[in-house]
Design an enzyme around this catalytic site. Structure first.
Site, PDB file in Angstrom:
ATOM      1  N   GLY A  82     -38.125  27.742 -44.594  1.00 24.15           N
ATOM      2  CA  GLY A  82     -38.134  26.283 -44.427  1.00 24.15           C
ATOM      3  C   GLY A  82     -39.479  25.832 -43.874  1.00 24.15           C
ATOM      4  O   GLY A  82     -39.984  26.427 -42.924  1.00 24.15           O
ATOM      5  N   VAL A 104     -56.240  29.625 -39.182  1.00 30.58           N
ATOM      6  CA  VAL A 104     -56.438  30.992 -39.686  1.00 30.58           C
ATOM      7  C   VAL A 104     -57.730  31.044 -40.509  1.00 30.58           C
ATOM      8  O   VAL A 104     -58.590  31.911 -40.302  1.00 30.58           O
ATOM      9  CB  VAL A 104     -55.218  31.424 -40.560  1.00 30.58           C
ATOM     10  CG1 VAL A 104     -55.543  32.682 -41.359  1.00 30.58           C
ATOM     11  CG2 VAL A 104     -53.986  31.654 -39.684  1.00 30.58           C
ATOM     12  N   VAL A 105     -57.878  30.081 -41.423  1.00 31.17           N
ATOM     13  CA  VAL A 105     -59.050  30.103 -42.316  1.00 31.17           C
ATOM     14  C   VAL A 105     -60.341  29.922 -41.504  1.00 31.17           C
ATOM     15  O   VAL A 105     -61.292  30.702 -41.639  1.00 31.17           O
ATOM     16  CB  VAL A 105     -58.923  29.008 -43.398  1.00 31.17           C
ATOM     17  CG1 VAL A 105     -60.212  28.896 -44.215  1.00 31.17           C
ATOM     18  CG2 VAL A 105     -57.745  29.312 -44.317  1.00 31.17           C
ATOM     19  N   ARG A 156     -37.835  30.506 -50.329  1.00 31.52           N
ATOM     20  CA  ARG A 156     -36.981  31.545 -49.729  1.00 31.52           C
ATOM     21  C   ARG A 156     -36.735  32.554 -50.847  1.00 31.52           C
ATOM     22  O   ARG A 156     -36.128  32.225 -51.861  1.00 31.52           O
ATOM     23  CB  ARG A 156     -35.657  30.958 -49.265  1.00 31.52           C
ATOM     24  CG  ARG A 156     -35.797  29.875 -48.192  1.00 31.52           C
ATOM     25  CD  ARG A 156     -34.428  29.489 -47.669  1.00 31.52           C
ATOM     26  NE  ARG A 156     -34.415  28.223 -46.962  1.00 31.52           N
ATOM     27  CZ  ARG A 156     -34.772  28.054 -45.702  1.00 31.52           C
ATOM     28  NH1 ARG A 156     -35.212  29.086 -45.000  1.00 31.52           N
ATOM     29  NH2 ARG A 156     -34.705  26.868 -45.128  1.00 31.52           N
ATOM     30  N   GLY A 174     -40.248  31.358 -40.137  1.00 31.53           N
ATOM     31  CA  GLY A 174     -39.158  31.594 -39.189  1.00 31.53           C
ATOM     32  C   GLY A 174     -38.673  33.039 -39.220  1.00 31.53           C
ATOM     33  O   GLY A 174     -39.398  33.929 -39.673  1.00 31.53           O
ATOM     34  N   ASP A 175     -37.441  33.256 -38.790  1.00 33.12           N
ATOM     35  CA  ASP A 175     -36.996  34.646 -38.606  1.00 33.12           C
ATOM     36  C   ASP A 175     -36.943  35.458 -39.901  1.00 33.12           C
ATOM     37  O   ASP A 175     -37.344  36.622 -39.911  1.00 33.12           O
ATOM     38  CB  ASP A 175     -35.674  34.729 -37.828  1.00 33.12           C
ATOM     39  CG  ASP A 175     -34.550  33.966 -38.499  1.00 33.12           C
ATOM     40  OD1 ASP A 175     -34.820  33.215 -39.466  1.00 33.12           O
ATOM     41  OD2 ASP A 175     -33.400  34.118 -38.058  1.00 33.12           O
ATOM     42  N   THR A 218     -40.866  27.204 -37.163  1.00 36.86           N
ATOM     43  CA  THR A 218     -39.565  26.722 -37.647  1.00 36.86           C
ATOM     44  C   THR A 218     -39.088  25.615 -36.724  1.00 36.86           C
ATOM     45  O   THR A 218     -39.193  25.744 -35.498  1.00 36.86           O
ATOM     46  CB  THR A 218     -38.500  27.846 -37.692  1.00 36.86           C
ATOM     47  OG1 THR A 218     -37.197  27.231 -37.798  1.00 36.86           O
ATOM     48  CG2 THR A 218     -38.499  28.736 -36.477  1.00 36.86           C
ATOM     49  N   ASP A 266     -36.224  25.033 -36.044  1.00 39.91           N
ATOM     50  CA  ASP A 266     -35.034  25.487 -35.318  1.00 39.91           C
ATOM     51  C   ASP A 266     -35.371  26.033 -33.923  1.00 39.91           C
ATOM     52  O   ASP A 266     -34.511  26.079 -33.049  1.00 39.91           O
ATOM     53  CB  ASP A 266     -34.311  26.593 -36.112  1.00 39.91           C
ATOM     54  CG  ASP A 266     -33.889  26.127 -37.493  1.00 39.91           C
ATOM     55  OD1 ASP A 266     -33.775  24.910 -37.701  1.00 39.91           O
ATOM     56  OD2 ASP A 266     -33.674  26.989 -38.374  1.00 39.91           O
ATOM     57  N   ASP A 278     -35.799  29.042 -32.970  1.00 42.46           N
ATOM     58  CA  ASP A 278     -34.813  30.083 -32.677  1.00 42.46           C
ATOM     59  C   ASP A 278     -35.400  31.494 -32.655  1.00 42.46           C
ATOM     60  O   ASP A 278     -34.697  32.472 -32.884  1.00 42.46           O
ATOM     61  CB  ASP A 278     -33.664  30.015 -33.702  1.00 42.46           C
ATOM     62  CG  ASP A 278     -34.151  30.205 -35.144  1.00 42.46           C
ATOM     63  OD1 ASP A 278     -35.381  30.187 -35.366  1.00 42.46           O
ATOM     64  OD2 ASP A 278     -33.315  30.378 -36.036  1.00 42.46           O
ATOM     65  N   MET A 307     -30.367  19.324 -37.484  1.00 40.70           N
ATOM     66  CA  MET A 307     -30.541  20.689 -38.009  1.00 40.70           C
ATOM     67  C   MET A 307     -30.667  21.691 -36.863  1.00 40.70           C
ATOM     68  O   MET A 307     -30.557  21.334 -35.691  1.00 40.70           O
ATOM     69  CB  MET A 307     -31.771  20.748 -38.909  1.00 40.70           C
ATOM     70  CG  MET A 307     -31.524  20.219 -40.305  1.00 40.70           C
ATOM     71  SD  MET A 307     -32.956  20.529 -41.363  1.00 40.70           S
ATOM     72  CE  MET A 307     -32.271  20.157 -42.964  1.00 40.70           C
ATOM     73  N   ARG A 345     -29.844  25.278 -37.765  1.00 38.72           N
ATOM     74  CA  ARG A 345     -29.121  26.464 -38.251  1.00 38.72           C
ATOM     75  C   ARG A 345     -28.168  26.961 -37.163  1.00 38.72           C
ATOM     76  O   ARG A 345     -27.288  26.188 -36.780  1.00 38.72           O
ATOM     77  CB  ARG A 345     -30.102  27.571 -38.653  1.00 38.72           C
ATOM     78  CG  ARG A 345     -29.532  28.474 -39.737  1.00 38.72           C
ATOM     79  CD  ARG A 345     -30.514  29.534 -40.141  1.00 38.72           C
ATOM     80  NE  ARG A 345     -31.571  29.042 -40.973  1.00 38.72           N
ATOM     81  CZ  ARG A 345     -31.504  28.942 -42.298  1.00 38.72           C
ATOM     82  NH1 ARG A 345     -30.425  29.325 -42.934  1.00 38.72           N
ATOM     83  NH2 ARG A 345     -32.515  28.485 -42.988  1.00 38.72           N
ATOM     84  N   GLY A 367     -30.567  10.733 -23.718  1.00 39.33           N
ATOM     85  CA  GLY A 367     -29.437  10.372 -22.861  1.00 39.33           C
ATOM     86  C   GLY A 367     -28.125  10.284 -23.624  1.00 39.33           C
ATOM     87  O   GLY A 367     -27.304   9.392 -23.388  1.00 39.33           O
ATOM     88  N   LYS A 426     -19.665   0.499 -23.940  1.00 41.69           N
ATOM     89  CA  LYS A 426     -19.164  -0.019 -25.219  1.00 41.69           C
ATOM     90  C   LYS A 426     -19.649   0.806 -26.423  1.00 41.69           C
ATOM     91  O   LYS A 426     -19.182   0.626 -27.528  1.00 41.69           O
ATOM     92  CB  LYS A 426     -19.635  -1.472 -25.417  1.00 41.69           C
ATOM     93  CG  LYS A 426     -19.115  -2.430 -24.356  1.00 41.69           C
ATOM     94  CD  LYS A 426     -17.873  -3.131 -24.874  1.00 41.69           C
ATOM     95  CE  LYS A 426     -17.434  -4.298 -24.016  1.00 41.69           C
ATOM     96  NZ  LYS A 426     -17.010  -3.943 -22.686  1.00 41.69           N
TER      97      LYS A 426
HETATM   98  O1  F6P Z   1     -34.597  26.748 -40.844  1.00 41.71           O
HETATM   99  C1  F6P Z   1     -34.960  25.409 -41.004  1.00 41.71           C
HETATM  100  C2  F6P Z   1     -33.822  24.635 -41.609  1.00 41.71           C
HETATM  101  O2  F6P Z   1     -34.250  23.294 -41.757  1.00 41.71           O
HETATM  102  C3  F6P Z   1     -32.488  24.696 -40.852  1.00 41.71           C
HETATM  103  O3  F6P Z   1     -32.471  23.848 -39.731  1.00 41.71           O
HETATM  104  C4  F6P Z   1     -31.517  24.310 -41.928  1.00 41.71           C
HETATM  105  O4  F6P Z   1     -30.243  24.842 -41.668  1.00 41.71           O
HETATM  106  C5  F6P Z   1     -32.122  24.939 -43.156  1.00 41.71           C
HETATM  107  O5  F6P Z   1     -33.498  25.134 -42.884  1.00 41.71           O
HETATM  108  C6  F6P Z   1     -31.987  24.119 -44.413  1.00 41.71           C
HETATM  109  O6  F6P Z   1     -32.500  24.876 -45.454  1.00 41.71           O
HETATM  110  P1  F6P Z   1     -32.832  24.294 -46.912  1.00 41.71           P
HETATM  111  O7  F6P Z   1     -34.012  23.396 -46.787  1.00 41.71           O
HETATM  112  O8  F6P Z   1     -33.107  25.519 -47.707  1.00 41.71           O
HETATM  113  O9  F6P Z   1     -31.613  23.556 -47.326  1.00 41.71           O
END
Ligand code: F6P
Length: 320
Positions: A11, A23-24, A72, A102-103, A125, A127, A129, A169, A171, A185, A214
């Site tokens: 993602g 990096v470049v 992916r 990400g992972d 990412t 997330d 995570d 989002m 995950r 809040g 309310k």
């Molecule tokens: O890992 C990033 C993320 O945006 C998550 O928060 C979400 O669950 C997932 O990717 C969505 O993936 P896709 O864009 O493949 O639907």
């Protein structure tokens, strides 16, 4: 190391472009060539390479998405896919690879490094995570996008005296929901790190109503349930007029915040340094505002939920 490759995978996250740029530019500073791999591991398997110079990464520091595109790849997880990737890297004369993602992406980098390709990972990412770092590139921008949206939802929630369930989002991680809930809040926050206890959410809503409140905002992490389900149950149990907003992919786009740009610059530059120092099999990260690095196996371990617990407890105390 004469020539390094860089790819973005999984993602996308705001700040990936700033990381590619770092990096470049850092590699060029050290007279090292850089090759961009298009479309993540898919592109690596198909040999989609692009020579990058200093000028190739001009005017991208502020742009969301990734100029290298992302994917992916299921094929990369197979022995055959991995072998093709290694062969293509060798054929293109790429001496080391920097993987931004990400992972799943970093797990792929770990596999490549085990096959003898010098690899360094950069956590990116929304997330947030990844265990081996306090922050991943993209988290801060996504968080600010969520806060901006919730501020707007709050306006209409107030006007119409409604309850809103906002799904964000993340995950399997609750960081986006938790931080957004604290920053905005929110009356209740539902995250996967805690059992979703809707009775407690209803009790808080009832308490709020009893003292004249309310409208309410409930933030739900996608890993903790579905917003329509939660809203339905709330409406059924309380009779409160409840609406749902699922923020979706707007959370992944947009110009990166200053925090994400600086993080990307620091991570990108350090990743190049590590490759040039002969390191491999590691991810760069940040802990207590100090740069650090850790072997993939350690960096990819699940994070302790201690910090989430503390923030969750605080959010409950502040949103009475
Ligand atoms: O890992 C990033 C993320 O945006 C998550 O928060 C979400 O669950 C997932 O990717 C969505 O993936 P896709 O864009 O493949 O639907």
């Amino acid at each position: 190391m004469r020539r390094i490759g860089v790819l973005t995978s999984g993602g996308d996250a705001p700040g990936m472009n700033a990381a590619i740029r770092a990096v470049v530019r850092k590699a060029v500073y050290h007279n090292t060539e850089v090759v961009g791999v298009l479309n993540g591991y898919e592109g690596l398997i198909e040999g989609q390479f692009l020579e990058l110079q200093s000028g190739s990464v001009g005017d991208i520091i502020h742009r969301g998405g990734t100029i290298l595109h992302s994917a992916r790849s299921e094929y990369f997880r197979t022995e055959e896919g991995l072998a093709l990737a290694v062969a293509n890297l060798q054929q293109a004369g790429i001496d080391g690879l920097i993987v931004i993602g990400g992972d799943g992406s970093l797990t792929g980098a770990a596999a490549l490094s085990e096959l003898g390709i010098p690899c360094i990972g950069i956590p990116a990412t929304i997330d947030n995570d990844i265990g081996g770092t306090d922050y991943c590139i993209g988290f801060d921008t996504a968080l600010n996008t969520i806060i901006d949206a919730i501020d707007k939802i709050r306006d209409t929630a107030t006007s119409h005296e409604r309850t809103y369930v906002v799904e964000v989002m993340g995950r399997d991680a609750g960081d986006l929901a938790l931080w957004a809930g604290l920053a905005d809040g929110a009356e209740s926050i539902l995250i996967p790190e805690h059992n979703t206890n809707l009775d407690r959410v209803m009790a808080r809503l009832a308490k709020g109503m009893a003292r004249g409140k309310k409208h309410s905002i409930i933030i739900l992490a996608e890993g903790a349930g579905s917003a329509p389900d939660v809203a339905g149950k709330i409406m059924e149990a309380t009779g409160l007029e409840t609406r749902v907003t699922v923020l979706g992919h707007i959370q992944r786009g947009g110009s990166p915040t200053a925090h994400d740009r600086v993080l990307a610059g620091r991570f990108g530059a350090r990743a190049v340094e590590l490759l040039l120092e002969g390191e491999t099999g590691k991810m760069v990260g940040i802990r207590c505002n100090a740069m650090m690095e850790a072997p993939f196996a350690e960096a990819l371990q699940k994070r302790s939920t201690e910090d989430a617990e503390a923030l969750y407890e605080l959010s409950k105390q502040l949103s009475i």
